[in-house]
Scaffold this motif. Structure first.
Motif, short mmCIF file in Angstrom:
data_model
loop_
_atom_site.label_atom_id
_atom_site.label_comp_id
_atom_site.label_asym_id
_atom_site.label_seq_id
_atom_site.Cartn_x
_atom_site.Cartn_y
_atom_site.Cartn_z
N LEU A 1 0.81 -1.21 0.00
CA LEU A 1 0.00 0.00 0.00
C LEU A 1 0.85 1.27 0.00
O LEU A 1 0.33 2.39 0.00
N THR A 2 2.16 1.10 0.01
CA THR A 2 3.07 2.24 -0.12
C THR A 2 3.55 2.35 -1.57
O THR A 2 3.69 3.46 -2.10
N ILE A 3 3.78 1.16 -2.16
CA ILE A 3 4.28 1.10 -3.54
C ILE A 3 3.29 1.75 -4.50
O ILE A 3 2.08 1.51 -4.42
N GLY A 4 3.81 2.59 -5.38
CA GLY A 4 2.96 3.22 -6.39
C GLY A 4 2.35 4.54 -5.93
O GLY A 4 1.72 5.24 -6.71
N LYS A 5 2.57 4.89 -4.66
CA LYS A 5 2.04 6.18 -4.16
C LYS A 5 3.09 7.26 -4.43
O LYS A 5 4.24 7.15 -4.00
N LYS A 6 2.63 8.31 -5.12
CA LYS A 6 3.50 9.42 -5.51
C LYS A 6 4.33 9.95 -4.34
O LYS A 6 5.53 10.20 -4.46
N ARG A 7 3.64 10.12 -3.20
CA ARG A 7 4.28 10.68 -2.02
C ARG A 7 5.45 9.84 -1.52
O ARG A 7 6.34 10.35 -0.81
N TYR A 8 5.42 8.55 -1.86
CA TYR A 8 6.46 7.63 -1.37
C TYR A 8 7.34 7.10 -2.50
O TYR A 8 7.98 6.07 -2.38
N ALA A 9 7.36 7.86 -3.62
CA ALA A 9 8.11 7.42 -4.81
C ALA A 9 9.59 7.20 -4.50
O ALA A 9 10.21 6.28 -5.03
N ASP A 10 10.16 8.03 -3.62
CA ASP A 10 11.59 7.92 -3.37
C ASP A 10 11.97 6.71 -2.50
O ASP A 10 13.16 6.42 -2.34
N VAL A 11 10.99 6.03 -1.94
CA VAL A 11 11.32 4.82 -1.17
C VAL A 11 10.81 3.55 -1.87
O VAL A 11 10.79 2.48 -1.29
#
Lengths: 209, 209
Positions: free
Chosen positions: A44-54
């Motif tokens: 649920l983190t993968i693919g989220k713009k806000r978490y692109a750098d991780v």
């Protein structure tokens, strides 16, 4: 294989007087639940713009936890497998010196095997916690509570599995080996429990703060 | 129903990006594992000559834990059921005052429902711990380690479920109700965690002493 069993059947077998599945199997499953929940958080983190750098770290976490989940499920089966020869050894004759010596030898071998399986559970649960620490720190805040629950599951796996080490090392004749195993288990327990509590505390702070 | 699902399918669903099952379902399952392991301990005490004088208490424990296991499994399903209307409510329009008021009303109702399910998990996990305390004290020493593992599972259920209460009460507009729920949850958490740790400590003493 535990994966192929109905959840209700497995829990009923756990509740039954059959010696396996027992505390070892439940501990392994708890660890697998922790690994699964961690994957949910990564997914649920993968693919989220806000978490692109991780993104890369999340993909790696997902991969690592997927393997750990499978390994922990396999350890639930393995735990049941090593019990049968140990139970059989308890029933060996010990009337003569020869019989006694042979029983001791077989017991010792099986007690060691029955200690090494929960030790592997502890190692895998510790590895799950290492990844959960990263997920707590860098994963989506939307699913941080699942990381907290996952930490509790891994904690239960560690604190559950260690009991099966203590039971088996207690009966070992080779006290040096027994103490070596106990010390290793205690170290994994102490460090893993502290790690789980730290992750959980950080999650609580995010949830309530 | 969770009972009718393959264990591997359920854990894979837990790991997936689907919002349910999630931390709530895993917490309920951990509680059910604790209830099941307690039954194993009762089952392996019942019928043993040495424990004849506690036979009635063991039978009662078995009965109580069997019901708690079923209730906790049902709560895993219930947790997934209350999520859908809550997720739908988050997506309601809120452009006009009327829409906003209606969204708030529906959100509030669903947040409450989504808080009450984990609260029930906590109550059931606490009830499991009450029985485990008796089993640790009076059950067969041969299976005391399973009681210890069971206590860890119930502990994980409590500490896991409480997170889903905090998440949902955090968004509630009715702060009085939210605080009331949080206080109730904290009381269950504090008492239950202490109870689990006490049982576990006693088991460890028996195992290592």
């Amino acid at each position: 294989m535990i994966e192929k069993q109905l959840l209700g059947q497995w829990t009923d077998a756990l509740a039954s007087k059959a010696p396996v599945p027992g505390g070892g199997g439940a501990s392994a499953l708890a660890g697998a639940l922790g690994a699964a929940l961690g994957q949910m958080a990564a997914n649920l983190t993968i693919g989220k713009k806000r978490y692109a750098d991780v993104e890369d770290e999340m993909q790696q976490s997902l991969f690592a936890l997927n393997i750990l989940q499978m390994e922990l499920m396999a350890l639930a089966d393995k735990d049941a497998e090593v019990f049968a020869p140990l139970a059989a050894a308890y029933g060996m004759p010990s009337a003569t010196e020869e019989e006694k010596a042979e029983k001791d030898r077989v017991m010792e071998k099986n007690l060691l095997a029955a200690s090494l399986v929960p030790m592997q559970m502890m190692e895998k649960a510790s590895a799950v916690l290492d990844v959960l620490g990263l997920l707590e720190e860098k994963g989506s805040r939307m699913v941080v509570s699942d990381v907290g629950v996952a930490a509790q599951m891994a904690r239960a796996a560690l604190n559950g599995a260690v009991m099966n080490i203590y039971i088996n090392t207690k009966s070992m004749k080779n006290r040096e080996k027994a103490e070596e195993l106990n010390e290793k288990a205690e170290k994994l327990l102490k460090e893993g429990t502290a790690q789980a509590d730290e992750i959980y505390g950080k999650v609580l702070k995010k949830l309530k703060g």
